[in-house]
Design a protein around this motif. Structure first.
Motif, PDB file in Angstrom:
ATOM      1  N   ASN A  24       6.639   4.880  -4.151  1.00 50.53           N
ATOM      2  CA  ASN A  24       7.537   4.055  -3.338  1.00 50.53           C
ATOM      3  C   ASN A  24       8.837   3.702  -4.047  1.00 50.53           C
ATOM      4  O   ASN A  24       9.703   3.044  -3.465  1.00 50.53           O
ATOM      5  N   SER A  25       8.967   4.166  -5.280  1.00 53.90           N
ATOM      6  CA  SER A  25      10.186   3.921  -6.045  1.00 53.90           C
ATOM      7  C   SER A  25      11.141   5.089  -5.869  1.00 53.90           C
ATOM      8  O   SER A  25      10.716   6.236  -5.734  1.00 53.90           O
ATOM      9  N   ASP A  26      12.449   4.813  -5.893  1.00 53.00           N
ATOM     10  CA  ASP A  26      13.427   5.895  -5.789  1.00 53.00           C
ATOM     11  C   ASP A  26      14.156   6.153  -7.102  1.00 53.00           C
ATOM     12  O   ASP A  26      15.149   6.860  -7.150  1.00 53.00           O
ATOM     13  N   THR A  27      13.636   5.581  -8.194  1.00 52.65           N
ATOM     14  CA  THR A  27      14.231   5.829  -9.506  1.00 52.65           C
ATOM     15  C   THR A  27      13.508   6.971 -10.210  1.00 52.65           C
ATOM     16  O   THR A  27      12.426   7.381  -9.803  1.00 52.65           O
ATOM     17  N   THR A  28      14.118   7.510 -11.267  1.00 56.50           N
ATOM     18  CA  THR A  28      13.466   8.499 -12.126  1.00 56.50           C
ATOM     19  C   THR A  28      13.636   8.061 -13.575  1.00 56.50           C
ATOM     20  O   THR A  28      14.757   7.945 -14.042  1.00 56.50           O
ATOM     21  N   PRO A  29      12.529   7.782 -14.288  1.00 58.11           N
ATOM     22  CA  PRO A  29      11.160   7.806 -13.781  1.00 58.11           C
ATOM     23  C   PRO A  29      10.928   6.699 -12.755  1.00 58.11           C
ATOM     24  O   PRO A  29      11.693   5.741 -12.686  1.00 58.11           O
ATOM     25  N   GLY A 173       8.482  20.947 -23.022  1.00 56.61           N
ATOM     26  CA  GLY A 173       9.067  19.980 -22.106  1.00 56.61           C
ATOM     27  C   GLY A 173       8.017  19.029 -21.569  1.00 56.61           C
ATOM     28  O   GLY A 173       6.907  19.451 -21.211  1.00 56.61           O
ATOM     29  N   PHE A 174       8.346  17.753 -21.532  1.00 59.03           N
ATOM     30  CA  PHE A 174       7.459  16.739 -20.971  1.00 59.03           C
ATOM     31  C   PHE A 174       8.203  16.017 -19.842  1.00 59.03           C
ATOM     32  O   PHE A 174       9.363  15.627 -20.004  1.00 59.03           O
ATOM     33  N   THR A 175       7.515  15.850 -18.703  1.00 59.31           N
ATOM     34  CA  THR A 175       8.184  15.330 -17.521  1.00 59.31           C
ATOM     35  C   THR A 175       7.542  14.043 -17.005  1.00 59.31           C
ATOM     36  O   THR A 175       6.345  13.831 -17.168  1.00 59.31           O
ATOM     37  N   PRO A 176       8.330  13.207 -16.335  1.00 59.04           N
ATOM     38  CA  PRO A 176       7.776  12.052 -15.617  1.00 59.04           C
ATOM     39  C   PRO A 176       7.401  12.450 -14.197  1.00 59.04           C
ATOM     40  O   PRO A 176       7.732  13.545 -13.727  1.00 59.04           O
ATOM     41  N   ASP A 177       6.664  11.596 -13.512  1.00 56.86           N
ATOM     42  CA  ASP A 177       6.543  11.616 -12.049  1.00 56.86           C
ATOM     43  C   ASP A 177       5.952  12.876 -11.427  1.00 56.86           C
ATOM     44  O   ASP A 177       6.147  13.118 -10.233  1.00 56.86           O
ATOM     45  N   GLU A 178       5.200  13.662 -12.189  1.00 55.48           N
ATOM     46  CA  GLU A 178       4.558  14.833 -11.593  1.00 55.48           C
ATOM     47  C   GLU A 178       3.537  14.430 -10.551  1.00 55.48           C
ATOM     48  O   GLU A 178       3.376  15.116  -9.524  1.00 55.48           O
ATOM     49  N   GLU A 179       2.853  13.328 -10.781  1.00 52.30           N
ATOM     50  CA  GLU A 179       1.774  12.914  -9.888  1.00 52.30           C
ATOM     51  C   GLU A 179       2.265  12.485  -8.514  1.00 52.30           C
ATOM     52  O   GLU A 179       1.483  12.392  -7.571  1.00 52.30           O
ATOM     53  N   ILE A 180       3.552  12.227  -8.381  1.00 51.44           N
ATOM     54  CA  ILE A 180       4.101  11.883  -7.066  1.00 51.44           C
ATOM     55  C   ILE A 180       5.011  13.004  -6.560  1.00 51.44           C
ATOM     56  O   ILE A 180       5.845  12.803  -5.679  1.00 51.44           O
ATOM     57  N   GLY A 181       4.823  14.206  -7.134  1.00 55.23           N
ATOM     58  CA  GLY A 181       5.492  15.392  -6.632  1.00 55.23           C
ATOM     59  C   GLY A 181       6.922  15.593  -7.069  1.00 55.23           C
ATOM     60  O   GLY A 181       7.627  16.449  -6.538  1.00 55.23           O
ATOM     61  N   ARG A 182       7.370  14.818  -8.089  1.00 56.47           N
ATOM     62  CA  ARG A 182       8.776  14.902  -8.486  1.00 56.47           C
ATOM     63  C   ARG A 182       8.973  15.395  -9.917  1.00 56.47           C
ATOM     64  O   ARG A 182      10.065  15.319 -10.466  1.00 56.47           O
ATOM     65  N   GLY A 183       7.917  15.911 -10.525  1.00 49.54           N
ATOM     66  CA  GLY A 183       7.985  16.244 -11.936  1.00 49.54           C
ATOM     67  C   GLY A 183       9.040  17.266 -12.289  1.00 49.54           C
ATOM     68  O   GLY A 183       9.608  17.236 -13.379  1.00 49.54           O
ATOM     69  N   ALA A 184       9.303  18.198 -11.378  1.00 48.71           N
ATOM     70  CA  ALA A 184      10.285  19.247 -11.667  1.00 48.71           C
ATOM     71  C   ALA A 184      11.632  18.992 -11.018  1.00 48.71           C
ATOM     72  O   ALA A 184      12.575  19.764 -11.226  1.00 48.71           O
ATOM     73  N   HIS A 185      11.754  17.945 -10.239  1.00 52.36           N
ATOM     74  CA  HIS A 185      12.956  17.741  -9.430  1.00 52.36           C
ATOM     75  C   HIS A 185      14.232  17.697 -10.264  1.00 52.36           C
ATOM     76  O   HIS A 185      15.276  18.211  -9.844  1.00 52.36           O
ATOM     77  N   LYS A 186      14.171  17.079 -11.427  1.00 51.11           N
ATOM     78  CA  LYS A 186      15.368  16.952 -12.255  1.00 51.11           C
ATOM     79  C   LYS A 186      15.210  17.670 -13.595  1.00 51.11           C
ATOM     80  O   LYS A 186      15.902  17.365 -14.565  1.00 51.11           O
ATOM     81  N   PHE A 187      14.308  18.646 -13.609  1.00 47.55           N
ATOM     82  CA  PHE A 187      14.101  19.451 -14.818  1.00 47.55           C
ATOM     83  C   PHE A 187      15.253  20.443 -14.942  1.00 47.55           C
ATOM     84  O   PHE A 187      15.521  21.214 -14.017  1.00 47.55           O
ATOM     85  N   ASP A 188      15.910  20.435 -16.075  1.00 49.40           N
ATOM     86  CA  ASP A 188      17.074  21.305 -16.297  1.00 49.40           C
ATOM     87  C   ASP A 188      16.600  22.651 -16.840  1.00 49.40           C
ATOM     88  O   ASP A 188      16.446  22.833 -18.048  1.00 49.40           O
ATOM     89  N   VAL A 189      16.362  23.600 -15.930  1.00 46.94           N
ATOM     90  CA  VAL A 189      15.851  24.913 -16.320  1.00 46.94           C
ATOM     91  C   VAL A 189      16.839  25.644 -17.218  1.00 46.94           C
ATOM     92  O   VAL A 189      16.451  26.313 -18.187  1.00 46.94           O
ATOM     93  N   GLU A 190      18.115  25.498 -16.925  1.00 47.24           N
ATOM     94  CA  GLU A 190      19.133  26.177 -17.745  1.00 47.24           C
ATOM     95  C   GLU A 190      19.122  25.646 -19.172  1.00 47.24           C
ATOM     96  O   GLU A 190      19.189  26.406 -20.142  1.00 47.24           O
ATOM     97  N   LYS A 191      19.028  24.343 -19.321  1.00 47.70           N
ATOM     98  CA  LYS A 191      18.966  23.743 -20.654  1.00 47.70           C
ATOM     99  C   LYS A 191      17.682  24.150 -21.375  1.00 47.70           C
ATOM    100  O   LYS A 191      17.700  24.399 -22.591  1.00 47.70           O
ATOM    101  N   PHE A 192      16.581  24.220 -20.644  1.00 43.89           N
ATOM    102  CA  PHE A 192      15.306  24.594 -21.256  1.00 43.89           C
ATOM    103  C   PHE A 192      15.389  26.001 -21.844  1.00 43.89           C
ATOM    104  O   PHE A 192      14.856  26.269 -22.917  1.00 43.89           O
ATOM    105  N   ASN A 193      16.038  26.902 -21.106  1.00 44.36           N
ATOM    106  CA  ASN A 193      16.427  28.224 -21.630  1.00 44.36           C
ATOM    107  C   ASN A 193      15.239  29.021 -22.167  1.00 44.36           C
ATOM    108  O   ASN A 193      15.269  29.538 -23.287  1.00 44.36           O
ATOM    109  N   ALA A 194      14.196  29.132 -21.339  1.00 41.21           N
ATOM    110  CA  ALA A 194      13.043  29.962 -21.702  1.00 41.21           C
ATOM    111  C   ALA A 194      12.896  31.085 -20.678  1.00 41.21           C
ATOM    112  O   ALA A 194      13.271  30.953 -19.514  1.00 41.21           O
ATOM    113  N   SER A 195      12.326  32.215 -21.134  1.00 43.60           N
ATOM    114  CA  SER A 195      12.096  33.329 -20.218  1.00 43.60           C
ATOM    115  C   SER A 195      10.958  33.022 -19.258  1.00 43.60           C
ATOM    116  O   SER A 195      10.971  33.449 -18.106  1.00 43.60           O
ATOM    117  N   TRP A 196       9.957  32.327 -19.746  1.00 42.91           N
ATOM    118  CA  TRP A 196       8.863  31.848 -18.910  1.00 42.91           C
ATOM    119  C   TRP A 196       8.182  30.700 -19.641  1.00 42.91           C
ATOM    120  O   TRP A 196       8.481  30.422 -20.818  1.00 42.91           O
TER     121      TRP A 196
END
Length: 413
Positions: A24-29, A173-196
């Motif tokens: 019910n929160s709109d902040t991240t985390p 990488g460690f993320t917040p808010d995965e349990e409410i479906g938002r864990g990847a929403h603000k994950f910076d894939v370009e910064k992470f810079n991995a092939s997989w």
């Protein structure tokens, strides 16, 4: 390889920090308390010797273990989340350690007679003789996914301490808010810079998953008319009765409690209603994309039928897609699954390759350009008082991470 006491102490230091997320929160985390563990993890990553340790304004953590080989190796990643589910309290977690489990009932809480029994939770039987970490019956444990975090950090620490094991660059990488479906929403894939990458977020030892549900949410609103019940004949429209018609119009055996494997479902998880208005909240799930689309069409067809019967706009549906089956993005690069499977087999772990009956950060990340299968973290009975994790499973997961890194470097030598 890894001492039981070392990995146990690390795990307990994480689960005793409350990181419950809030849908019910709109902040991240979504909760301020997630910062407590996030900041602890950042310091620990620095202490063990990782490089490029960072945490952004949304509490996404990244770090690097540099390559120790001279040849070109794809950069790979390992990802876990540090929030716990709002389904059950994660405050004041008091882990219990059961040494040399004897295969019998485990009394979690004497005062409330809460028992973890192999008669009900049959998976317990495969861990006889091992060390289990359980709850005290009043909270969840948080192995989902603090076991994964424990395993990733321990594996990185081990690789740093054993430079004879060759590996390429590894990103974590460690993320917040995965349990409410938002864990990847603000994950910076370009910064992470991995092939997989791999999420360490599965359950029992051996799990290796690259399929998950296609998912949508549906909110059904039914309008009625309130009239004094004494004078209501031909005038009152009770929205709750129409809601009942809607519920009964969906396939009765296509619900979570009647489905398994790749079978999809409609799940009514929340209702609220008065005569004037009733709201139904559904989730829609299916591994097959065609069947998934058909399920959404079924909802729309029922709405249309009820509106013809009760009047235009009596029933409305708002359907929103949530995530998709990552198989579509992983299959073109199946070698990343093959590497994980090879790593497990080399460690005498039998791979259990099956579809996830749920979602994972890896699904969204795969569609964001970072193919990301899911590997076991070892825990069982997530999101409740009966959650537990065998220490030996966490140690095996550490070994799998190390072996994946080693195999990736070898295959590209």
């Amino acid at each position: 390889m890894i001492s039981k006491s070392h990995i146990t102490q690390r795990f307990i230091s994480y689960v005793t920090v409350d990181t419950e997320s809030d849908p019910n929160s709109d902040t991240t985390p979504s909760t301020e308390k997630q910062w407590d563990l996030a900041n602890q993890l950042v310091q620990e990553l620095k202490d063990i010797g990782l490089e490029d340790v960072s945490i952004d304004e949304n509490a996404y953590i990244m770090a690097t273990l540099p390559s120790n080989v001279s040849h070109e190796v794809p950069t790979i990643g390992f990802i876990s989340h540090f929030d716990t589910s709002p389904d059950f309290t994660g405050a004041n977690v008091n882990p219990q350690i059961v040494e040399n489990y004897d295969g019998k009932d485990i009394l979690l809480n004497k005062e409330n007679n809460i028992v973890l029994s192999p008669d009900y939770f049959e998976d317990l039987k495969q861990y006889v003789g091992q060390t289990l970490i359980t709850t005290d019956g009043t909270t969840l444990l948080g192995a989902d996914d603090k076991a994964g975090i424990t395993e990733i950090i321990t594996a990185m620490e081990y690789l740093i301490q054993h430079p004879e094991i060759k590996h390429g660059t590894i990103r974590i990488g460690f993320t917040p808010d995965e349990e409410i479906g938002r864990g990847a929403h603000k994950f910076d894939v370009e910064k992470f810079n991995a092939s997989w990458a791999y999420t360490m977020d599965g359950s029992q030892i051996g799990e290796l998953e690259y399929e998950n549900f296609n998912a949508a949410g549906a909110v059904i609103t039914i309008k009625g008319k309130i009239v004094h019940p004494g004078y209501a004949k031909g005038k009152m429209i009770n929205s709750m009765y129409i809601a009942q018609e809607f519920i009964n119009s969906l396939p009765k055996l296509e619900t979570p409690e009647h489905t398994s494997g790749r079978e999809g479902f409609f799940h009514l998880y929340q209702t609220s209603g008065k005569v004037e208005e009733t709201t139904l909240h559904y989730i829609i799930r299916d591994h097959d994309k065609t069947k998934f689309e058909a399920r959404k069409k079924t909802i729309e067809d029922v709405v249309e039928t009820l509106n013809k019967k009760h009047g235009a706009a009596t029933v409305t549906a708002v359907i929103k897609d949530q995530y998709y089956n990552m198989r579509e993005k992983v299959e073109p690069v199946m070698h990343i699954v093959d590497i994980a499977e090879e790593a497990m087999k080399s460690l005498d772990i039998t791979p259990i390759i099956k579809p996830i009956r749920g979602g994972t950060d890896g699904s969204q990340l795969s569609f964001m350009g970072l193919p990301c299968p899911n590997i076991f973290a070892g825990g069982h009975n997530f999101h409740g008082r009966y959650e537990y994790v065998p220490v030996e499973s966490m140690i095996k997961a550490v070994a799998v991470i190390v072996k994946i890194a080693e195999i990736t470097a070898t295959k590209n030598s």
